[in-house]
Design a protein around this motif. Structure first.
Motif, PDB file in Angstrom:
ATOM      1  N   SER A 151       1.565  -1.294  -0.284  1.00  0.00           N
ATOM      2  CA  SER A 151       0.162  -0.068   0.357  1.00  0.00           C
ATOM      3  C   SER A 151       0.845   1.295   0.025  1.00  0.00           C
ATOM      4  O   SER A 151       0.747   2.215  -0.448  1.00  0.00           O
ATOM      5  CB  SER A 151      -0.921  -0.010   1.325  1.00  0.00           C
ATOM      6  OG  SER A 151      -0.150  -0.124   2.098  1.00  0.00           O
ATOM      7  N   SER A 154       2.346   1.685  -3.487  1.00  0.00           N
ATOM      8  CA  SER A 154       1.298   2.076  -4.202  1.00  0.00           C
ATOM      9  C   SER A 154       1.292   3.321  -4.694  1.00  0.00           C
ATOM     10  O   SER A 154       1.347   4.555  -5.240  1.00  0.00           O
ATOM     11  CB  SER A 154      -0.269   1.105  -4.206  1.00  0.00           C
ATOM     12  OG  SER A 154      -0.471  -0.114  -4.845  1.00  0.00           O
ATOM     13  N   ASP A 158       1.893   6.413  -7.115  1.00  0.00           N
ATOM     14  CA  ASP A 158       0.881   6.519  -7.777  1.00  0.00           C
ATOM     15  C   ASP A 158      -0.289   5.082  -8.200  1.00  0.00           C
ATOM     16  O   ASP A 158      -0.862   6.194  -9.526  1.00  0.00           O
ATOM     17  CB  ASP A 158       0.888   7.945  -7.973  1.00  0.00           C
ATOM     18  CG  ASP A 158      -0.330   8.682  -8.800  1.00  0.00           C
ATOM     19  OD1 ASP A 158      -1.783   8.114  -7.689  1.00  0.00           O
ATOM     20  OD2 ASP A 158      -1.319   9.383  -9.673  1.00  0.00           O
ATOM     21  N   ILE A 159       0.198   4.193  -8.062  1.00  0.00           N
ATOM     22  CA  ILE A 159      -0.687   3.233  -8.649  1.00  0.00           C
ATOM     23  C   ILE A 159      -1.330   2.612  -8.028  1.00  0.00           C
ATOM     24  O   ILE A 159      -1.201   2.724  -6.709  1.00  0.00           O
ATOM     25  CB  ILE A 159      -0.209   2.605  -9.433  1.00  0.00           C
ATOM     26  CG1 ILE A 159       0.961   1.625  -8.599  1.00  0.00           C
ATOM     27  CG2 ILE A 159       0.720   3.196 -10.929  1.00  0.00           C
ATOM     28  CD1 ILE A 159       2.361   1.018  -9.346  1.00  0.00           C
ATOM     29  N   ALA A 160      -3.062   1.843  -8.233  1.00  0.00           N
ATOM     30  CA  ALA A 160      -3.689   1.175  -7.729  1.00  0.00           C
ATOM     31  C   ALA A 160      -2.842  -0.208  -6.908  1.00  0.00           C
ATOM     32  O   ALA A 160      -2.093  -1.286  -7.620  1.00  0.00           O
ATOM     33  CB  ALA A 160      -4.546   0.275  -8.354  1.00  0.00           C
ATOM     34  N   PRO A 161      -3.044  -1.000  -5.314  1.00  0.00           N
ATOM     35  CA  PRO A 161      -2.903  -1.830  -5.004  1.00  0.00           C
ATOM     36  C   PRO A 161      -2.486  -3.232  -6.248  1.00  0.00           C
ATOM     37  O   PRO A 161      -1.650  -3.994  -6.478  1.00  0.00           O
ATOM     38  CB  PRO A 161      -3.097  -2.025  -3.761  1.00  0.00           C
ATOM     39  CG  PRO A 161      -3.736  -0.976  -4.167  1.00  0.00           C
ATOM     40  CD  PRO A 161      -3.820   0.217  -5.131  1.00  0.00           C
ATOM     41  N   GLU A 162      -3.610  -3.102  -6.788  1.00  0.00           N
ATOM     42  CA  GLU A 162      -4.322  -4.889  -7.489  1.00  0.00           C
ATOM     43  C   GLU A 162      -2.673  -3.868  -8.880  1.00  0.00           C
ATOM     44  O   GLU A 162      -2.827  -5.057  -9.769  1.00  0.00           O
ATOM     45  CB  GLU A 162      -5.576  -4.724  -8.076  1.00  0.00           C
ATOM     46  CG  GLU A 162      -6.152  -4.607  -7.171  1.00  0.00           C
ATOM     47  CD  GLU A 162      -6.798  -3.600  -5.743  1.00  0.00           C
ATOM     48  OE1 GLU A 162      -6.565  -2.402  -6.612  1.00  0.00           O
ATOM     49  OE2 GLU A 162      -7.193  -3.349  -5.140  1.00  0.00           O
ATOM     50  N   THR A 163      -2.432  -3.275  -9.063  1.00  0.00           N
ATOM     51  CA  THR A 163      -1.925  -3.015 -10.005  1.00  0.00           C
ATOM     52  C   THR A 163      -0.492  -3.279 -10.325  1.00  0.00           C
ATOM     53  O   THR A 163       0.310  -4.420 -10.452  1.00  0.00           O
ATOM     54  CB  THR A 163      -1.702  -1.700 -10.926  1.00  0.00           C
ATOM     55  OG1 THR A 163      -3.367  -1.627 -11.635  1.00  0.00           O
ATOM     56  CG2 THR A 163      -0.859  -1.301 -12.306  1.00  0.00           C
TER      57      THR A 163
END
Length: 209
Positions: A151, A154, A158-163
């Motif tokens: 987290s 991410s 500045d990216i989503a945790p899933e990404t």
């Protein structure tokens, strides 16, 4: 050389632990680990500004009359030492901090643009290189180095945790990352051997370290 203050102990921060405002009465030099520096004006959400790596000095803002409220939190367990900000030492610290802060802000721009996998690779190289700065250079290809919680990583990039998770999965099957565990990573041997050739990701060493 900046002197460590004898009456103020070394500060150890666990991952995700922050310096309290009263501790910012003095500048601190990052000896190991990585801090996240956020701008945190009263009544507004905190905004990521830059990272502080080994050798960087943090907490000088109040000494130059800045009204910006900052929050300093370890994203990788850190060790800090207070530095003497009296007399001529203050000018040296301020000159050093201006140069380093400019470099760190340039790094943030590159870390927050482009494909997710490339951003993660750049950040991992930065963290691996900070390990080299601390003297962990021999046999780097076979050594794990610390990385932030997913987290935190991410948010920095500045990216989503899933990404980020998908990018890590892809990198493990490629030629960059040998291993990734919670808060640990290890580079492929070929990447580690070329680490010192990486441009734009150098750390600034503390005098005398």
């Amino acid at each position: 050389m900046n002197k460590q203050l004898p009456d103020t102990p070394t500060r150890h921060l666990a991952a995700r632990e922050a310096l309290v405002p009263d501790e910012l009465r003095l500048p601190w030099r990052v000896v190991s680990g990585v801090l996240r520096v956020d701008s945190a004006p009263k009544g507004e959400p905190a905004r990521f500004v830059r990272l502080a790596l080994p050798g960087d000095v943090v907490g000088v803002e109040r000494w130059v009359g800045s009204n910006d409220s900052l929050r300093l939190r370890a994203v990788i367990a850190a060790r800090l030492t207070p530095v003497d900000a009296s007399g001529d030492a203050m000018m040296q610290i301020l000159m050093e901090t201006v140069v380093v802060a400019h470099q760190r802000c340039r790094e943030v721009v590159s870390l927050r643009s482009g494909p997710a996998a490339r951003r993660i690779q750049a950040l991992l190289l930065m963290f691996a290189q900070s390990g080299v700065a601390e003297g962990v250079d021999e046999g780097l290809a076979t050594q794990n180095f610390a990385v932030p919680h997913l987290s935190d990583l991410s948010a920095i990039l500045d990216i989503a945790p899933e990404t980020a998770s998908r990018a890590f999965t892809s990198m493990r099957s490629g030629d960059f990352l040998a291993e990734r565990r919670p808060q640990k990573a290890r580079l492929r041997g070929s990447v580690a051997l070329g680490l010192e050739m990486a441009t734009g990701l150098s750390t600034v060493l503390a005098p005398g370290t």
